[in-house]
Design an enzyme around this catalytic site. Structure first.
Site, PDB file in Angstrom:
ATOM      1  CG  ASP A  82     -26.006   3.307 -38.842  1.00 12.62           C
ATOM      2  OD1 ASP A  82     -26.426   4.463 -38.778  1.00 12.62           O
ATOM      3  OD2 ASP A  82     -26.324   2.261 -39.672  1.00 12.62           O
ATOM      4  CG  HIS A 208     -28.063   7.239 -43.067  1.00 13.80           C
ATOM      5  ND1 HIS A 208     -28.705   6.082 -42.180  1.00 13.80           N
ATOM      6  CD2 HIS A 208     -28.463   7.921 -42.780  1.00 13.80           C
ATOM      7  CE1 HIS A 208     -28.061   7.113 -41.160  1.00 13.80           C
ATOM      8  NE2 HIS A 208     -28.197   7.862 -42.066  1.00 13.80           N
TER       9      HIS A 208
HETATM   10  O1  G3H Z   1     -29.270   1.543 -41.273  1.00  9.53           O
HETATM   11  C1  G3H Z   1     -29.381  -0.125 -41.339  1.00  9.53           C
HETATM   12  C2  G3H Z   1     -28.496  -0.837 -40.646  1.00  9.53           C
HETATM   13  O2  G3H Z   1     -28.060  -1.317 -42.045  1.00  9.53           O
HETATM   14  C3  G3H Z   1     -28.711  -1.263 -39.732  1.00  9.53           C
HETATM   15  O3  G3H Z   1     -29.276  -3.075 -39.484  1.00  9.53           O
HETATM   16  O4  G3H Z   1     -30.073  -2.310 -37.260  1.00  9.53           O
HETATM   17  O5  G3H Z   1     -30.545  -4.407 -38.641  1.00  9.53           O
HETATM   18  O6  G3H Z   1     -28.197  -3.842 -38.069  1.00  9.53           O
HETATM   19  P1  G3H Z   1     -29.236  -3.279 -38.188  1.00  9.53           P
HETATM   20  P1  13P Z   2     -28.030  -0.168 -46.786  1.00  9.84           P
HETATM   21  O1  13P Z   2     -28.525  -0.792 -45.923  1.00  9.84           O
HETATM   22  O2  13P Z   2     -29.255   0.196 -47.469  1.00  9.84           O
HETATM   23  O3  13P Z   2     -26.898   0.743 -46.910  1.00  9.84           O
HETATM   24  O4  13P Z   2     -28.191   1.158 -45.465  1.00  9.84           O
HETATM   25  C1  13P Z   2     -27.281   0.985 -44.650  1.00  9.84           C
HETATM   26  C2  13P Z   2     -27.595   2.545 -43.833  1.00  9.84           C
HETATM   27  O5  13P Z   2     -28.226   3.110 -43.759  1.00  9.84           O
HETATM   28  C3  13P Z   2     -27.222   2.864 -42.010  1.00  9.84           C
HETATM   29  O6  13P Z   2     -27.385   3.519 -41.328  1.00  9.84           O
HETATM   30 ZN    ZN Z   3     -29.318   4.252 -41.817  1.00  8.88          ZN
END
Ligand code: G3H
Ligand code: 13P
Ligand code: ZN
Length: 284
Positions: A82, A208
């Site tokens: 991701d 997202h």
């Molecule tokens: O898009 C972002 C996701 O919520 C991942 O969050 O970078 O804190 O793992 P993180």
């Molecule tokens: P949220 O944390 O807002 O659900 O977004 C998740 C996301 O887009 C991860 O790439």
């Molecule tokens: Zn995202």
């Protein structure tokens, strides 16, 4: 089952008019919760790990946990990077066994985003790994990407057409009004923009920042071509809220299993609800 590429899941979703849930994982309990929810719903599912999750858990643990989970359930499971921000990060994940990657070049110019994404597609496609890219900036705080709300800007449909044609990506993440993290008010999605983008690009669209987006808006986005819906924040809330409740009710509890077990159950329930909302229940 072994890990499957996200593109396979999204092709089936496109044909069936539903979306596949992509759920972020950081630890064993959440990996288990995603697998258990998918199995209970007979749904295909995407486990995804951000660069922050990889830093926290270690890439070997993330990959081993996802592979183990996939081998224990009878539904298709993908492991997806991701918001990968570099070619090196993508290559590390491909070598480790991820079945899909996202290259997020959204902070770059259109030309540089195209160049970086093309480089990733050239490396991933020959080894059967699918690629998601991002065009336009999705508001909120992402790992290694900080976009304040004033800076966030939506995906331009014509740029999306050029981007997809030039890069050959499998799926495109678009900025249409969602943001990562908790919303202050109710998010307003630009459905006209989504419809226009989808009419110009013939690939699955990724939403997202989907935690906190009302169910009707999610359903409308799916009707207009969203095939992968990303959820992280709502899982964190379900998991940590349950931990807090147990600790408050049993302040002397010192067995982590008595806290994390119920938190895992709360995550399963939340993920099952999302799977049903996305229409992927029963599609495995
Ligand atoms: O898009 C972002 C996701 O919520 C991942 O969050 O970078 O804190 O793992 P993180
Ligand atoms: P949220 O944390 O807002 O659900 O977004 C998740 C996301 O887009 C991860 O790439
Ligand atoms: Zn995202």
């Amino acid at each position: 089952m072994g890990l499957v590429p996200v593109s396979d899941l999204l092709k089936a979703a496109d044909a069936g008019g539903y979306a596949v849930g992509a759920f972020n994982c950081n630890n064993m309990e959440i990996v288990q919760a995603i697998a258990a929810a998918a199995e209970a719903e007979r749904a295909p599912v995407i486990m995804q790990a951000s660069q922050g999750a990889i830093k926290y858990a270690g890439i070997e643990y993330i990959t081993a946990m996802a592979k183990t989970a996939a081998s224990l359930v009878n539904v298709p499971v993908a492991l997806h990077l991701d918001h990968g921000t570099s070619f090196e990060q993508v290559m590390q994940c491909i070598r480790a066994g991820f079945s899909s990657v996202m290259i997020d070049g959204s902070k770059h110019s259109l030309e540089d985003n195209i160049a970086l994404t093309k480089q990733v597609v050239a490396a991933a496609r020959p080894v059967g790994v699918s690629v998601e890219a991002e065009l336009g900036k999705i508001g909120g705080t992402e790992d290694d990407i900080h976009v304040n709300e004033a800076d966030a800007f939506f995906t331009d449909p014509e740029e999306a057409r050029v981007f997809v044609r030039e890069t050959g990506v499998d799926a495109l993440a678009v900025a249409i009004g969602t943001a990562h993290g908790r919303y202050k008010g109710e998010p307003k999605l630009d459905f006209a923009r989504l419809e226009k983008i989808r009419s110009l690009v013939n690939i699955p669209i990724v939403l997202h920042g989907s935690s906190g987006v009302p169910g009707d808006a999610i359903r409308e986005a799916i009707r207009l071509g969203v095939r992968k819906v990303n959820i992280d924040t709502n899982i964190r809330e379900a998991f940590v809220d349950r931990c807090r409740e147990i600790i408050a009710a049993y302040p002397d509890e010192i067995d982590p299993r008595k806290i994390l077990g119920p938190a895992r159950e709360a995550a399963v329930e939340l993920i099952r609800e999302k799977i049903r909302l996305f229409g992927s229940s029963g599609k495995a």
